[in-house]
Write a protein that holds these residues in place. Structure first.
Motif, PDB file in Angstrom:
ATOM      1  N   ASP A  86      -7.270   4.827  -9.283  1.00  0.00           N
ATOM      2  CA  ASP A  86      -7.259   5.355  -7.917  1.00  0.00           C
ATOM      3  C   ASP A  86      -8.137   4.542  -6.980  1.00  0.00           C
ATOM      4  O   ASP A  86      -7.817   4.364  -5.797  1.00  0.00           O
ATOM      5  N   ASN A  87      -9.262   4.055  -7.486  1.00  0.00           N
ATOM      6  CA  ASN A  87     -10.150   3.249  -6.648  1.00  0.00           C
ATOM      7  C   ASN A  87      -9.485   1.942  -6.229  1.00  0.00           C
ATOM      8  O   ASN A  87      -9.689   1.451  -5.113  1.00  0.00           O
ATOM      9  N   THR A  88      -8.672   1.386  -7.124  1.00  0.00           N
ATOM     10  CA  THR A  88      -7.948   0.157  -6.802  1.00  0.00           C
ATOM     11  C   THR A  88      -6.922   0.422  -5.714  1.00  0.00           C
ATOM     12  O   THR A  88      -6.759  -0.375  -4.780  1.00  0.00           O
ATOM     13  N   LYS A  89      -6.220   1.550  -5.832  1.00  0.00           N
ATOM     14  CA  LYS A  89      -5.251   1.915  -4.802  1.00  0.00           C
ATOM     15  C   LYS A  89      -5.947   2.124  -3.458  1.00  0.00           C
ATOM     16  O   LYS A  89      -5.412   1.764  -2.402  1.00  0.00           O
ATOM     17  N   ARG A  90      -7.147   2.689  -3.520  1.00  0.00           N
ATOM     18  CA  ARG A  90      -7.883   2.941  -2.283  1.00  0.00           C
ATOM     19  C   ARG A  90      -8.263   1.623  -1.606  1.00  0.00           C
ATOM     20  O   ARG A  90      -8.244   1.517  -0.377  1.00  0.00           O
ATOM     21  N   VAL A  91      -8.612   0.613  -2.422  1.00  0.00           N
ATOM     22  CA  VAL A  91      -8.938  -0.698  -1.860  1.00  0.00           C
ATOM     23  C   VAL A  91      -7.727  -1.298  -1.152  1.00  0.00           C
ATOM     24  O   VAL A  91      -7.830  -1.832  -0.047  1.00  0.00           O
ATOM     25  N   ASP A  96      -5.212   0.353   0.087  1.00  0.00           N
ATOM     26  CA  ASP A  96      -4.969   1.153   1.286  1.00  0.00           C
ATOM     27  C   ASP A  96      -5.940   0.773   2.396  1.00  0.00           C
ATOM     28  O   ASP A  96      -5.564   0.696   3.573  1.00  0.00           O
ATOM     29  N   ASP A  97      -7.198   0.536   2.023  1.00  0.00           N
ATOM     30  CA  ASP A  97      -8.193   0.114   3.011  1.00  0.00           C
ATOM     31  C   ASP A  97      -7.848  -1.258   3.589  1.00  0.00           C
ATOM     32  O   ASP A  97      -8.075  -1.517   4.784  1.00  0.00           O
ATOM     33  N   ALA A 148       0.827  -1.206   0.000  1.00  0.00           N
ATOM     34  CA  ALA A 148       0.000   0.000   0.000  1.00  0.00           C
ATOM     35  C   ALA A 148       0.862   1.256   0.000  1.00  0.00           C
ATOM     36  O   ALA A 148       0.548   2.239  -0.680  1.00  0.00           O
ATOM     37  N   LYS A 208       0.608   3.995  -3.214  1.00  0.00           N
ATOM     38  CA  LYS A 208       0.055   5.339  -3.074  1.00  0.00           C
ATOM     39  C   LYS A 208       1.113   6.429  -3.134  1.00  0.00           C
ATOM     40  O   LYS A 208       0.807   7.602  -2.966  1.00  0.00           O
ATOM     41  N   GLN A 215       3.257   9.223  -4.430  1.00  0.00           N
ATOM     42  CA  GLN A 215       3.006  10.192  -5.489  1.00  0.00           C
ATOM     43  C   GLN A 215       4.315  10.637  -6.130  1.00  0.00           C
ATOM     44  O   GLN A 215       5.259  11.012  -5.440  1.00  0.00           O
TER      45      GLN A 215
END
Length: 413
Positions: free
Chosen positions: A170-175, A177-178, A70, A74, A76
């Motif tokens: 970005d949604n995949t990265k958020r998953v 990270d979650d 993660a 993420k 940058q």
């Protein structure tokens, strides 16, 4: 939320009012008293410590995998130029801390008597064998790696997938990270049982051969750890600040230790100390565009204290098992510890969960490594508090140093 802020049960509410560090102290004292009053090797009390260690052992592999993946995913690209000196300071500071910890481990070697009774580990012949074992472990099947606790392979897979996820949606990265946050939540649940686990581990240590003298080994490693933390805080961090700013570093260092370090010592959480650090940066009138990025970033990647803990505890395990380690192999472990410390969990005692990864470089079995983690929780009353104080205060010190440098360079133009 992953961790309830307002427990509903009356027992949970009462327990939550007692500081966690005090709960561990109580568990430690009760373990000593129980061993003195009822020194029975067949008691069920040691089972409490064994269950705690097994729970840590079960969750540690997935924790390392998700945190590292993660963090890389993420990251940058295209960071501001003004951030580069701070990032350089972060990593140079961690490298110095790890090197100092390694040196202290050789000068003042610590041992854990109870570990010597549980394993027969052959020492690697040199850096060549270490590197070969490292490569062989790195290419293991990921499923087997999780089952066998092969942290080298877990680390390689997490880095590889993390790099691939950087180009994902970005949604995949958020998953991802979650998922990392969820696993950290499970770790919090396990660590809540640390006082009971410490009770069982201390009792077991005191009733084994050597008895209460075994606790003296813990005193030794605590002294080595704290001395290393203090040397970094009062010698090496000021030296780096002086190199960057060309000014007397101690007014800045003392101010950050007093206002950030003391608070972090009691909260034992860099994340919880984040608002304190941001307010301190504002008080010192630093560039907000810089510290609004560097302080949260430092909370994640600036882990000098964690690197010290991982190196010293791993070297103590190696000394205990009679593993003669050449400097090159030890330095490889030191660098790996520093890099992995950047992904250490943000909960109290999170750095201890990376000790098995460092131990695996020397071929130390996962079962033994997790016993070292258990010892880490026993000494965590002092170790984790001082480690967090060093980590958190260093974030502000290096940010302020970089801002002063930028201001000095701007004044010259």
């Amino acid at each position: 939320m992953l961790e309830s802020e307002n427990p509903k049960g009356p027992f949970a509410r009462t327990l939550n009012r007692v500081p966690f560090i005090l709960q561990i102290v109580i568990g430690l004292i009760l373990g000593i008293l129980a061993a003195y009053v009822y020194p029975d090797d067949k008691s069920v009390i040691p089972t409490l410590g064994n269950l705690f260690v097994k729970a840590l052992k079960a969750v540690a592999p997935i924790l390392v995998f998700t945190l590292v993946a993660a963090a890389i995913a993420k990251h940058q690209t295209g960071q501001k130029t003004s951030m580069k000196p701070i990032i350089v300071l972060y990593f140079v500071g961690m490298l110095i801390s790890g090197g100092l910890a390694l040196t202290m481990s050789y000068i003042f070697p610590s041992t854990f008597t109870e570990l010597a009774q549980n394993a027969d580990v052959s020492a690697p012949s040199g850096i060549g064998e270490v590197l070969i074992n490292f490569v062989n472990q790195a290419v293991e099947n990921p499923v087997s790696a999780f089952i066998n606790g092969n942290y080298i392979a877990i680390l390689m897979w997490s880095i590889s997938l993390g790099l691939m996820f950087r180009v994902a949606h970005d949604n995949t990265k958020r998953v991802l990270d979650d998922l990392a946050a969820s696993v950290s939540g499970v770790i919090r649940m396990v660590i809540r049982f640390a006082p009971i686990g410490v009770f069982g581990l201390v009792y077991s240590s005191c009733t084994q051969e050597g008895g209460f003298a075994n606790l003296l080994n813990y005193v030794h490693v605590v002294v080595v750890l704290v001395a290393t933390f203090l040397m970094v805080a009062f010698i090496f961090n000021p030296l780096l600040v002086f190199i960057v700013t060309h000014e007397n570093p101690y007014p800045l260092v003392f101010k950050c230790l007093a206002k950030s370090g003391v608070c972090a010592f009691f909260t034992r959480s860099s994340a919880a100390n984040l608002p304190v650090n941001l307010a301190l940066c504002e008080e010192m009138k630093l560039d907000k565009a810089t510290y609004s990025i560097s302080i949260p970033l430092g909370c994640t990647i600036n882990m000098s204290g964690a690197g010290i803990t991982i190196v010293i505890m791993t070297m103590a395990a190696a000394h205990t098992l009679g593993i003669e380690i050449d400097f090159a192999s030890a330095f490889l472990m030191c660098v790996a510890s520093i890099l992995c410390a950047c992904g250490s969990s943000g909960v109290a005692g999170g750095s201890l969960m990376l000790i098995p990864l460092a131990c695996s470089i020397f071929g130390i079995p996962n079962d033994i490594a997790m016993q070292v983690v258990g010892i880490g929780f026993i000494i965590g009353v002092i170790q984790d508090s001082t480690e967090t104080a060093l980590n958190s205060s260093t974030d502000v010190i290096f940010t302020a140093a970089a801002c002063k440098r930028a201001q000095r360079l701007a004044n010259k133009k």
